[in-house]
Design a protein around this motif. Structure first.
Motif, PDB file in Angstrom:
ATOM      1  N   LEU A  67       0.871  -1.078  -0.191  1.00  0.00           N
ATOM      2  CA  LEU A  67       0.112  -0.148  -0.052  1.00  0.00           C
ATOM      3  C   LEU A  67       0.927   1.156  -0.139  1.00  0.00           C
ATOM      4  O   LEU A  67       0.494   2.184  -0.541  1.00  0.00           O
ATOM      5  CB  LEU A  67      -0.899   0.299   1.117  1.00  0.00           C
ATOM      6  CG  LEU A  67      -2.096  -0.866   1.084  1.00  0.00           C
ATOM      7  CD1 LEU A  67      -2.853  -0.746   2.485  1.00  0.00           C
ATOM      8  CD2 LEU A  67      -3.140  -0.060   0.053  1.00  0.00           C
ATOM      9  N   ARG A  68       1.923   1.174   0.528  1.00  0.00           N
ATOM     10  CA  ARG A  68       2.836   2.649   0.821  1.00  0.00           C
ATOM     11  C   ARG A  68       3.449   2.579  -0.453  1.00  0.00           C
ATOM     12  O   ARG A  68       3.624   3.797  -1.149  1.00  0.00           O
ATOM     13  CB  ARG A  68       3.805   2.145   1.637  1.00  0.00           C
ATOM     14  CG  ARG A  68       4.734   3.511   2.087  1.00  0.00           C
ATOM     15  CD  ARG A  68       6.061   3.297   2.698  1.00  0.00           C
ATOM     16  NE  ARG A  68       5.763   2.987   4.359  1.00  0.00           N
ATOM     17  CZ  ARG A  68       5.899   3.902   5.295  1.00  0.00           C
ATOM     18  NH1 ARG A  68       6.564   5.106   4.913  1.00  0.00           N
ATOM     19  NH2 ARG A  68       5.754   3.692   6.336  1.00  0.00           N
ATOM     20  N   GLU A  69       3.846   1.718  -1.281  1.00  0.00           N
ATOM     21  CA  GLU A  69       4.222   1.719  -2.687  1.00  0.00           C
ATOM     22  C   GLU A  69       3.555   2.287  -3.454  1.00  0.00           C
ATOM     23  O   GLU A  69       3.560   3.079  -4.514  1.00  0.00           O
ATOM     24  CB  GLU A  69       4.854   0.280  -2.894  1.00  0.00           C
ATOM     25  CG  GLU A  69       6.184  -0.089  -2.156  1.00  0.00           C
ATOM     26  CD  GLU A  69       6.461  -1.564  -2.609  1.00  0.00           C
ATOM     27  OE1 GLU A  69       7.840  -2.049  -2.299  1.00  0.00           O
ATOM     28  OE2 GLU A  69       5.700  -2.369  -3.190  1.00  0.00           O
ATOM     29  N   SER A  70       2.161   1.696  -3.619  1.00  0.00           N
ATOM     30  CA  SER A  70       0.892   2.027  -4.388  1.00  0.00           C
ATOM     31  C   SER A  70       0.808   3.650  -4.239  1.00  0.00           C
ATOM     32  O   SER A  70       0.351   4.354  -5.049  1.00  0.00           O
ATOM     33  CB  SER A  70      -0.175   1.479  -4.164  1.00  0.00           C
ATOM     34  OG  SER A  70      -1.343   1.798  -4.930  1.00  0.00           O
ATOM     35  N   HIS A  83       2.316  15.146  -0.718  1.00  0.00           N
ATOM     36  CA  HIS A  83       3.422  14.552  -0.026  1.00  0.00           C
ATOM     37  C   HIS A  83       3.346  14.688   1.322  1.00  0.00           C
ATOM     38  O   HIS A  83       3.791  13.855   2.110  1.00  0.00           O
ATOM     39  CB  HIS A  83       4.697  15.332  -0.413  1.00  0.00           C
ATOM     40  CG  HIS A  83       5.968  14.849  -0.139  1.00  0.00           C
ATOM     41  ND1 HIS A  83       6.522  15.340   1.187  1.00  0.00           N
ATOM     42  CD2 HIS A  83       6.754  13.751  -0.257  1.00  0.00           C
ATOM     43  CE1 HIS A  83       7.687  14.639   1.496  1.00  0.00           C
ATOM     44  NE2 HIS A  83       7.814  13.897   0.513  1.00  0.00           N
ATOM     45  N   GLU A  84       2.565  15.902   1.975  1.00  0.00           N
ATOM     46  CA  GLU A  84       2.447  15.937   3.427  1.00  0.00           C
ATOM     47  C   GLU A  84       1.606  14.665   3.854  1.00  0.00           C
ATOM     48  O   GLU A  84       1.770  14.145   5.036  1.00  0.00           O
ATOM     49  CB  GLU A  84       2.145  17.305   3.627  1.00  0.00           C
ATOM     50  CG  GLU A  84       0.511  17.808   3.392  1.00  0.00           C
ATOM     51  CD  GLU A  84       0.768  18.207   2.018  1.00  0.00           C
ATOM     52  OE1 GLU A  84      -0.208  19.029   1.533  1.00  0.00           O
ATOM     53  OE2 GLU A  84       1.568  18.261   1.107  1.00  0.00           O
ATOM     54  N   ILE A  85       0.717  14.188   3.168  1.00  0.00           N
ATOM     55  CA  ILE A  85      -0.366  13.372   3.393  1.00  0.00           C
ATOM     56  C   ILE A  85       0.564  11.884   3.402  1.00  0.00           C
ATOM     57  O   ILE A  85       0.426  11.054   4.290  1.00  0.00           O
ATOM     58  CB  ILE A  85      -1.455  13.200   2.508  1.00  0.00           C
ATOM     59  CG1 ILE A  85      -2.541  14.373   2.957  1.00  0.00           C
ATOM     60  CG2 ILE A  85      -2.404  11.914   2.801  1.00  0.00           C
ATOM     61  CD1 ILE A  85      -3.500  14.611   2.046  1.00  0.00           C
ATOM     62  N   LEU A  86       1.157  11.589   2.317  1.00  0.00           N
ATOM     63  CA  LEU A  86       1.665  10.569   2.276  1.00  0.00           C
ATOM     64  C   LEU A  86       2.805  10.215   3.242  1.00  0.00           C
ATOM     65  O   LEU A  86       3.163   9.162   4.011  1.00  0.00           O
ATOM     66  CB  LEU A  86       2.556  10.658   0.799  1.00  0.00           C
ATOM     67  CG  LEU A  86       3.495   9.136   0.400  1.00  0.00           C
ATOM     68  CD1 LEU A  86       2.363   8.153   0.531  1.00  0.00           C
ATOM     69  CD2 LEU A  86       4.209   9.422  -0.741  1.00  0.00           C
ATOM     70  N   THR A  87       3.713  11.276   3.820  1.00  0.00           N
ATOM     71  CA  THR A  87       4.360  11.366   4.797  1.00  0.00           C
ATOM     72  C   THR A  87       3.941  11.070   6.245  1.00  0.00           C
ATOM     73  O   THR A  87       4.405  10.386   6.952  1.00  0.00           O
ATOM     74  CB  THR A  87       5.256  12.616   5.022  1.00  0.00           C
ATOM     75  OG1 THR A  87       5.925  12.947   3.847  1.00  0.00           O
ATOM     76  CG2 THR A  87       6.203  12.580   6.368  1.00  0.00           C
ATOM     77  N   ALA A  88       2.714  11.767   6.564  1.00  0.00           N
ATOM     78  CA  ALA A  88       1.831  11.642   7.745  1.00  0.00           C
ATOM     79  C   ALA A  88       1.363   9.985   7.834  1.00  0.00           C
ATOM     80  O   ALA A  88       1.102   9.763   8.999  1.00  0.00           O
ATOM     81  CB  ALA A  88       0.975  12.528   7.738  1.00  0.00           C
ATOM     82  N   ILE A  89       0.870   9.452   6.786  1.00  0.00           N
ATOM     83  CA  ILE A  89      -0.098   8.270   7.019  1.00  0.00           C
ATOM     84  C   ILE A  89       0.950   6.842   6.618  1.00  0.00           C
ATOM     85  O   ILE A  89       0.178   5.933   6.498  1.00  0.00           O
ATOM     86  CB  ILE A  89      -1.130   8.262   5.958  1.00  0.00           C
ATOM     87  CG1 ILE A  89      -0.762   8.303   4.544  1.00  0.00           C
ATOM     88  CG2 ILE A  89      -2.034   9.534   6.478  1.00  0.00           C
ATOM     89  CD1 ILE A  89      -2.084   7.926   3.573  1.00  0.00           C
ATOM     90  N   GLY A  90       2.293   7.063   6.380  1.00  0.00           N
ATOM     91  CA  GLY A  90       2.819   5.992   5.993  1.00  0.00           C
ATOM     92  C   GLY A  90       2.984   4.810   6.968  1.00  0.00           C
ATOM     93  O   GLY A  90       2.553   3.844   6.641  1.00  0.00           O
ATOM     94  N   ASP A  91       2.973   4.946   8.225  1.00  0.00           N
ATOM     95  CA  ASP A  91       3.013   3.852   9.168  1.00  0.00           C
ATOM     96  C   ASP A  91       1.540   3.369   9.186  1.00  0.00           C
ATOM     97  O   ASP A  91       1.314   2.192   9.175  1.00  0.00           O
ATOM     98  CB  ASP A  91       3.214   4.356  10.684  1.00  0.00           C
ATOM     99  CG  ASP A  91       4.531   4.682  10.659  1.00  0.00           C
ATOM    100  OD1 ASP A  91       5.405   4.347   9.870  1.00  0.00           O
ATOM    101  OD2 ASP A  91       4.853   5.451  11.483  1.00  0.00           O
TER     102      ASP A  91
END
Length: 400
Positions: A67-70, A83-91
């Motif tokens: 999911l992180r790669e997608s 990008h700020e969303i991607l960084t915040a929700i990675g975990d």
């Protein structure tokens, strides 16, 4: 502690599912609003729907990707997951990814099996065993997270058309076909729908794939006492058609021709570039006008794959119509949008409404959800306005 509802996504690492999951996490963290989510509007506030924080994600997928790669791919190619969303929700994505299990390939067609990352070892030789495995995955997910309900949503790629078979028309026939193993005239969407019924989950077919609602499968779902609905989410050109067609009908302007041309990229476009898969989608998109207007007209829908568009799509429609003194006139429109951004909020709506139906003990086709689909199962009419008022009528009758 609030009750939690499972959201089991078929095609869990695809564009729509990833956008849905990432968007839900972003809403929880206050990083995004709820535009496009109908159930967040004023008319639905008394329904006591499952809050975004009460949704737990899992699913099946046939691709080797996380999911992180997608989500990172969506950021690079479309920019729709910022990008700020991607960084915040990675975990959060990593935690959800641990609940994604291997899906199944069964007569899925060359277009789907040739997609990047598809694990062809998931071809099933025994469809009955595959249904058992899929249902067990859902049941284990529900137990592991202590979920009160689970809603299964099919977001997988469009399958080829399925040739009719006499055994499709009854539950007994479907069960006999499962016993045939590799030669069974069934497809993967049939197996997923049967797994949802066996696991006692609500089932939403957001794709046009034809295997989910064969008459025998619908009978099995009825016996299981589950709510279900579909097919083919109405997100773009067909949404506009269902809003515009009533204009011509109500003003007694006769539509002579309605020509539509669609351009799309991403995996959806890649799969629909195959003639077998395209025929399923075109049939879904093209039946609205004839059924709603009630008279013969020339209509045609074309779909072309344009790789550079990625998840964005463009549709151009030309409408030729006849008015007073038989004068011919025309209208044109262009629709441009991002497929996953249009679809994801609708899936959230459908999940919350289906969970409500589970909570209320409702079973069978959820016809009040017809507004969300191109081919609403057992719900006559395609008038967007009438569909919306039917949904509101259901909401008002069930509000506390």
């Amino acid at each position: 502690m609030e009750q939690r509802v499972g959201v089991w996504l078929i095609g869990a690492r695809g564009g729509v599912a990833t956008t849905l999951i990432a968007g839900t996490f972003a809403i929880r963290k206050g990083l995004a609003g709820t535009h496009g989510v109908i159930t967040e509007t004023a008319g639905f506030r008394d329904l006591r729907l499952t809050p975004f924080g009460g949704l737990v994600f899992g699913g099946h997928d046939v691709r080797r990707v996380s999911l992180r790669e997608s989500a990172a791919q969506i950021y690079r190619e479309n920019g729709t997951i910022r990008h700020e969303i991607l960084t915040a929700i990675g975990d959060d994505l990593d935690r959800a990814d641990r609940d994604v299990r291997p899906g199944v390939l069964f007569r899925s067609g060359r277009a789907i099996e040739s997609l990047d990352g598809v694990d062809t070892s998931l071809r099933a030789a025994d469809p009955a065993a595959a249904v058992t495995r899929l249902a067990d995955d859902i049941a284990n997910f529900k137990k592991a997270h202590g979920l009160v309900h689970v809603v299964v949503v099919n977001l997988a790629s469009t399958e080829p058309a399925l040739a009719p078979d006499p055994e499709h028309v009854s539950a007994g026939g479907i069960e006999r076909l499962l016993a045939r193993k590799e030669g069974a005239p069934l497809i993967a969407s049939t197996l997923y729908a049967l797994a949802a019924a066996r696991a006692g989950c609500a089932y939403i077919n957001f794709t046009p794939s034809p295997g989910a609602f064969l008459p025998g499968v619908v009978e099995i779902m009825g016996r299981a006492g589950i709510p279900f609905f579909g097919s083919d989410g109405k997100t773009g050109e067909t949404l506009v058609k269902s809003a515009l067609a009533p204009l011509f009908k109500y003003r007694n302007l006769r539509v002579l021709s309605w020509q539509g041309y669609n351009l799309l990229g991403d995996r959806d476009g890649q799969v629909l570039a195959d003639a077998e898969n395209k025929s399923t989608k075109v049939a879904s998109k093209d039946n609205l006008l004839h059924e709603f207007l009630g008279y013969p007209l020339h209509s045609r829908v074309e779909i072309d794959y344009v790789p550079s568009l990625n998840d964005f799509k463009t549709a151009w429609d030309f409408i030729h119509f006849q008015g007073f003194l038989d004068v011919k006139m025309s209208m044109q429109f262009t629709w441009q949008g991002c497929d996953s951004i249009l679809a994801a909020p609708l899936v959230l709506d459908l999940v919350r409404m289906a969970a409500l139906s589970l909570e209320r003990g409702e079973a069978g086709p959820l016809t009040h959800l017809a507004i969300f689909f191109k081919n609403p199962l057992g719900a006559p009419g395609h008038d967007l306005h009438a569909q919306f008022h039917r949904l509101l009528g259901y909401v008002q009758s069930h509000s506390s």
